[in-house]
Design a protein around this motif. Structure first.
Motif, PDB file in Angstrom:
ATOM      1  N   ARG A 273     -42.439  -9.301 -29.967  1.00  0.00           N
ATOM      2  CA  ARG A 273     -42.498 -10.522 -29.572  1.00  0.00           C
ATOM      3  C   ARG A 273     -41.445 -11.120 -28.579  1.00  0.00           C
ATOM      4  O   ARG A 273     -41.912 -12.422 -28.002  1.00  0.00           O
ATOM      5  CB  ARG A 273     -42.297 -11.418 -30.974  1.00  0.00           C
ATOM      6  CG  ARG A 273     -43.418 -11.124 -32.113  1.00  0.00           C
ATOM      7  CD  ARG A 273     -43.307 -11.873 -33.246  1.00  0.00           C
ATOM      8  NE  ARG A 273     -44.046 -11.641 -34.270  1.00  0.00           N
ATOM      9  CZ  ARG A 273     -43.704 -10.640 -35.189  1.00  0.00           C
ATOM     10  NH1 ARG A 273     -42.643  -9.860 -35.240  1.00  0.00           N
ATOM     11  NH2 ARG A 273     -44.316 -10.395 -36.012  1.00  0.00           N
ATOM     12  N   LEU A 274     -40.508 -10.461 -28.564  1.00  0.00           N
ATOM     13  CA  LEU A 274     -39.392 -10.936 -27.560  1.00  0.00           C
ATOM     14  C   LEU A 274     -40.033 -10.753 -26.215  1.00  0.00           C
ATOM     15  O   LEU A 274     -39.782 -11.702 -25.230  1.00  0.00           O
ATOM     16  CB  LEU A 274     -38.257  -9.811 -27.581  1.00  0.00           C
ATOM     17  CG  LEU A 274     -36.892 -10.440 -26.821  1.00  0.00           C
ATOM     18  CD1 LEU A 274     -36.576 -11.536 -27.472  1.00  0.00           C
ATOM     19  CD2 LEU A 274     -36.044  -9.335 -26.839  1.00  0.00           C
ATOM     20  N   PHE A 275     -40.979  -9.701 -25.720  1.00  0.00           N
ATOM     21  CA  PHE A 275     -41.514 -10.159 -24.596  1.00  0.00           C
ATOM     22  C   PHE A 275     -42.671 -10.934 -24.113  1.00  0.00           C
ATOM     23  O   PHE A 275     -43.070 -11.132 -23.204  1.00  0.00           O
ATOM     24  CB  PHE A 275     -42.596  -8.704 -24.219  1.00  0.00           C
ATOM     25  CG  PHE A 275     -41.427  -7.374 -24.367  1.00  0.00           C
ATOM     26  CD1 PHE A 275     -40.785  -7.210 -23.272  1.00  0.00           C
ATOM     27  CD2 PHE A 275     -41.169  -6.637 -25.527  1.00  0.00           C
ATOM     28  CE1 PHE A 275     -39.577  -5.983 -23.352  1.00  0.00           C
ATOM     29  CE2 PHE A 275     -40.385  -5.768 -25.674  1.00  0.00           C
ATOM     30  CZ  PHE A 275     -39.682  -5.315 -24.375  1.00  0.00           C
ATOM     31  N   ALA A 276     -42.795 -11.732 -25.473  1.00  0.00           N
ATOM     32  CA  ALA A 276     -43.930 -13.038 -25.097  1.00  0.00           C
ATOM     33  C   ALA A 276     -43.115 -14.220 -25.097  1.00  0.00           C
ATOM     34  O   ALA A 276     -43.956 -15.166 -24.618  1.00  0.00           O
ATOM     35  CB  ALA A 276     -45.045 -13.023 -26.212  1.00  0.00           C
ATOM     36  N   ARG A 277     -41.885 -14.287 -25.284  1.00  0.00           N
ATOM     37  CA  ARG A 277     -40.966 -15.442 -25.192  1.00  0.00           C
ATOM     38  C   ARG A 277     -40.636 -15.785 -23.790  1.00  0.00           C
ATOM     39  O   ARG A 277     -39.840 -14.851 -23.174  1.00  0.00           O
ATOM     40  CB  ARG A 277     -39.756 -15.167 -25.825  1.00  0.00           C
ATOM     41  CG  ARG A 277     -39.049 -16.610 -26.239  1.00  0.00           C
ATOM     42  CD  ARG A 277     -37.755 -16.363 -26.934  1.00  0.00           C
ATOM     43  NE  ARG A 277     -37.947 -15.487 -28.156  1.00  0.00           N
ATOM     44  CZ  ARG A 277     -37.097 -14.927 -28.837  1.00  0.00           C
ATOM     45  NH1 ARG A 277     -35.653 -15.212 -28.387  1.00  0.00           N
ATOM     46  NH2 ARG A 277     -37.216 -14.444 -30.155  1.00  0.00           N
ATOM     47  N   PRO A 278     -41.049 -16.813 -23.116  1.00  0.00           N
ATOM     48  CA  PRO A 278     -40.546 -17.121 -21.617  1.00  0.00           C
ATOM     49  C   PRO A 278     -39.037 -17.369 -21.829  1.00  0.00           C
ATOM     50  O   PRO A 278     -38.421 -17.824 -22.772  1.00  0.00           O
ATOM     51  CB  PRO A 278     -41.459 -18.329 -21.362  1.00  0.00           C
ATOM     52  CG  PRO A 278     -42.487 -18.407 -22.322  1.00  0.00           C
ATOM     53  CD  PRO A 278     -41.937 -17.928 -23.677  1.00  0.00           C
ATOM     54  N   PRO A 279     -38.458 -17.005 -20.819  1.00  0.00           N
ATOM     55  CA  PRO A 279     -38.991 -16.210 -19.601  1.00  0.00           C
ATOM     56  C   PRO A 279     -38.547 -14.578 -19.649  1.00  0.00           C
ATOM     57  O   PRO A 279     -38.579 -13.862 -18.717  1.00  0.00           O
ATOM     58  CB  PRO A 279     -38.072 -16.597 -18.526  1.00  0.00           C
ATOM     59  CG  PRO A 279     -36.674 -16.798 -19.213  1.00  0.00           C
ATOM     60  CD  PRO A 279     -36.885 -17.317 -20.518  1.00  0.00           C
ATOM     61  N   PHE A 280     -38.608 -13.978 -20.940  1.00  0.00           N
ATOM     62  CA  PHE A 280     -38.164 -12.861 -21.187  1.00  0.00           C
ATOM     63  C   PHE A 280     -39.200 -11.778 -20.546  1.00  0.00           C
ATOM     64  O   PHE A 280     -39.118 -10.660 -19.899  1.00  0.00           O
ATOM     65  CB  PHE A 280     -38.009 -12.508 -22.418  1.00  0.00           C
ATOM     66  CG  PHE A 280     -37.339 -11.160 -22.962  1.00  0.00           C
ATOM     67  CD1 PHE A 280     -36.016 -11.026 -23.011  1.00  0.00           C
ATOM     68  CD2 PHE A 280     -38.110  -9.889 -23.171  1.00  0.00           C
ATOM     69  CE1 PHE A 280     -35.378  -9.587 -23.109  1.00  0.00           C
ATOM     70  CE2 PHE A 280     -37.514  -8.632 -23.362  1.00  0.00           C
ATOM     71  CZ  PHE A 280     -36.074  -8.527 -23.402  1.00  0.00           C
ATOM     72  N   GLY A 281     -40.607 -12.234 -20.608  1.00  0.00           N
ATOM     73  CA  GLY A 281     -41.575 -11.220 -20.226  1.00  0.00           C
ATOM     74  C   GLY A 281     -41.671 -11.062 -18.838  1.00  0.00           C
ATOM     75  O   GLY A 281     -41.730  -9.973 -18.131  1.00  0.00           O
ATOM     76  N   ALA A 282     -41.453 -12.016 -18.089  1.00  0.00           N
ATOM     77  CA  ALA A 282     -41.458 -12.291 -16.630  1.00  0.00           C
ATOM     78  C   ALA A 282     -40.200 -11.254 -15.900  1.00  0.00           C
ATOM     79  O   ALA A 282     -40.266 -10.586 -15.369  1.00  0.00           O
ATOM     80  CB  ALA A 282     -41.572 -13.596 -15.817  1.00  0.00           C
ATOM     81  N   ALA A 283     -39.072 -11.584 -16.819  1.00  0.00           N
ATOM     82  CA  ALA A 283     -37.797 -10.867 -16.696  1.00  0.00           C
ATOM     83  C   ALA A 283     -37.798  -9.345 -16.535  1.00  0.00           C
ATOM     84  O   ALA A 283     -37.436  -8.624 -15.845  1.00  0.00           O
ATOM     85  CB  ALA A 283     -36.544 -11.403 -17.303  1.00  0.00           C
ATOM     86  N   ALA A 284     -38.466  -9.134 -17.747  1.00  0.00           N
ATOM     87  CA  ALA A 284     -38.863  -7.410 -18.043  1.00  0.00           C
ATOM     88  C   ALA A 284     -39.792  -6.994 -16.997  1.00  0.00           C
ATOM     89  O   ALA A 284     -39.548  -6.025 -16.622  1.00  0.00           O
ATOM     90  CB  ALA A 284     -39.338  -7.498 -19.533  1.00  0.00           C
ATOM     91  N   LEU A 285     -40.817  -7.584 -16.700  1.00  0.00           N
ATOM     92  CA  LEU A 285     -41.713  -6.969 -15.520  1.00  0.00           C
ATOM     93  C   LEU A 285     -40.818  -6.930 -14.274  1.00  0.00           C
ATOM     94  O   LEU A 285     -40.845  -5.813 -13.774  1.00  0.00           O
ATOM     95  CB  LEU A 285     -42.730  -8.103 -14.999  1.00  0.00           C
ATOM     96  CG  LEU A 285     -43.794  -7.665 -14.313  1.00  0.00           C
ATOM     97  CD1 LEU A 285     -44.337  -6.150 -14.570  1.00  0.00           C
ATOM     98  CD2 LEU A 285     -44.829  -8.502 -14.037  1.00  0.00           C
TER      99      LEU A 285
END
Length: 479
Positions: A273-285
């Motif tokens: 779920r961490l990857f769906a939390r803004p802005p973590f998903g964009a940062a991860a990409l």
């Protein structure tokens, strides 16, 4: 010093003081020694493959496992870094990781066969895999939200330098000493890091509520990543069957872990779920694609310089050095602007610079001068420094301090997997371009094949730019 001290991040936030003072810089220097050892050691052995093959009487394919085993161990260890820091405290986990890394280094230097060396590299990789994530999380908590951006901009340059420094340092060592010194060189650095950390690095408390270890998640995530990375390395070695089995098996285990992570009532090893939390998903990409671009390019360029231009490992390392200089200059620029310029602006500008610095490599078939290569690498280095630190600052400054260790583990994991993915993808493209030019390929044709492959690095940049558009425009911080 006990790991039950008052949380440094809370004290830093109370004062709302964004100054990076000398004590904090000293802590950053100490912790970055661990990252330096772990990241440089991932590439330092690459120039010694031929020497190790001759001394142990092993084939190049067998001795290549000296590098592959280390990488597999790293991706196996990284997911557990967050839980270990929560359970035992960041400082204690970091010290133990340095100790394991040094023990592995010593045993590697004493190895009596290729098999023993590979086994000891696994031990070394388990310690090395914990160091970057644990060190970053510990530093972020000590610095506090107000100072995280500035201090991360200083230390994040080290992983960018490692693909350049590793072969250069390895070539220098082998020019003056036997191969065991590729590993013995870690001992004085690690010993100094332990002594300095015990004296100057404050303890950060472990998590107030101790969560049970996610055994099922660990059985799926770490082996799944290792199998996936193994499959990707087999792709780069041109072995289709084990590559297909590894990639399919790894992706299947990762899919099963994702389902487990979403359904479990306990804290998963890495929360999907961490990857769906803004802005973590964009940062991860952004970090995933950055890893693909950095390590993919540092796979292609040394290979091109040595096969296409006939340079030695040392000469190739010197020609690659401007990227490190550019990264150092970029970190200074980011340090001065990270709290003044919007994160999206910094990251998009960095991606644009990487794009511009990569364009000349698509013209290698026209015998690009050394000066043009050096300038392009310097531009790329500046751009890379403008991505890593802002992205990590975005994440660390917007989540609760207790979540930092697990977030740091997830970000470092993505960067490592991105590097493996980028290297494997570019290796396949390069093989196809070389094969398309026939069996009797000459120097100009080799250069043209490498030039064709660098177009795919530009594709990576476009993918990263697409993710960066979702990053925040402002410096909104969690209250």
């Amino acid at each position: 010093m006990s790991d039950k001290a008052a949380p440094p991040d809370e004290r830093a936030d109370e004062g709302a003081d964004a100054r990076v003072d000398l004590p904090l810089l000293r802590i950053a220097f100490i912790l970055v020694l661990g990252t330096f050892m772990a990241t440089v050691d991932a590439t330092i052995v690459s120039v010694g493959i031929d020497t190790l093959s001759q001394d142990f009487g092993a084939s190049v394919t067998e001795i290549q496992w000296v590098s592959t085993a280390y990488l597999l161990a790293v991706v196996t260890a990284v997911p557990a870094s967050g839980w270990l820091a929560d359970r035992f405290g960041g400082r204690r986990t970091w010290l133990v990781a340095v100790g394991v890394f040094l023990l592995g280094s010593l045993l590697c230097a004493l190895a009596w066969s290729a098999t023993s060396l590979i086994v000891f590299r696994v031990l070394q990789g388990l310690g090395g895999g914990l160091l970057p994530a644990t060190g970053q999380a510990l530093l972020a908590r000590i610095a506090g939200r107000e100072r995280t951006g500035r201090v991360i901009s200083v230390v994040s340059v080290v992983p960018l330098l490692s693909p350049v420094l590793g072969p250069l340092v390895g070539g220098a060592i082998l020019g003056a000493a036997p191969w065991p010194w590729l590993f013995l060189v870690n001992l004085p650095i690690g010993a100094a890091a332990i002594l300095l950390a015990r004296r100057y690095v404050p303890a950060v408390p472990s998590a107030p509520q101790r969560t049970p270890f996610d055994r099922r998640g660990a059985a799926l995530l770490s082996p799944g990543l290792a199998v996936l990375v193994f499959g990707l390395t087999e792709v780069s070695h041109g072995r289709p069957l084990p590559a297909a089995v590894g990639i399919a098996g790894g992706l299947g285990m990762l899919a099963a872990f994702t389902v487990h992570g979403l359904r479990t009532r306990h804290t998963p090893l890495v929360d999907p779920r961490l990857f769906a939390r803004p802005p973590f998903g964009a940062a991860a990409l952004a970090l995933l694609v950055l890893g693909a671009s950095v390590f993919g390019t540092m796979f292609l360029l040394p290979l091109y310089l040595q096969t296409g231009r006939g340079l030695s490992a040392w000469e190739s390392g010197l020609l690659l050095a401007p990227q490190g200089l550019g990264a150092a200059a970029g970190s200074v620029l980011v340090n001065r602007t990270i709290d003044k310029v919007a994160p999206r602006t910094l990251v998009v500008t960095g991606i644009a610079l990487i794009f511009v610095g990569t364009v000349p490599f698509t013209q290698l078939g026209h015998q690009l001068p050394d000066l043009a290569i050096a300038v392009a690498l310097a531009v790329r280095g500046i751009g890379m420094a403008m991505i890593g630190a802002p992205v990590m600052n975005i994440v660390y400054s917007r989540i609760a301090p207790a979540e930092i260790p697990r977030a740091a583990g997830a970000l470092n994991l993505l960067n490592t997997v991105g590097g493996s993915l980028g290297t494997a993808a570019l290796a396949v493209v390069l093989q196809n371009r070389l094969a398309a030019r026939g069996p009797d390929i000459s120097g100009p044709d080799i250069s043209a094949a490498f030039a064709d492959t660098f177009w795919w690095v530009l594709v990576f940049c476009l993918l990263a730019a697409a993710g960066a558009t979702r990053l925040p425009r402002t410096h909104v911080r969690t209250p």
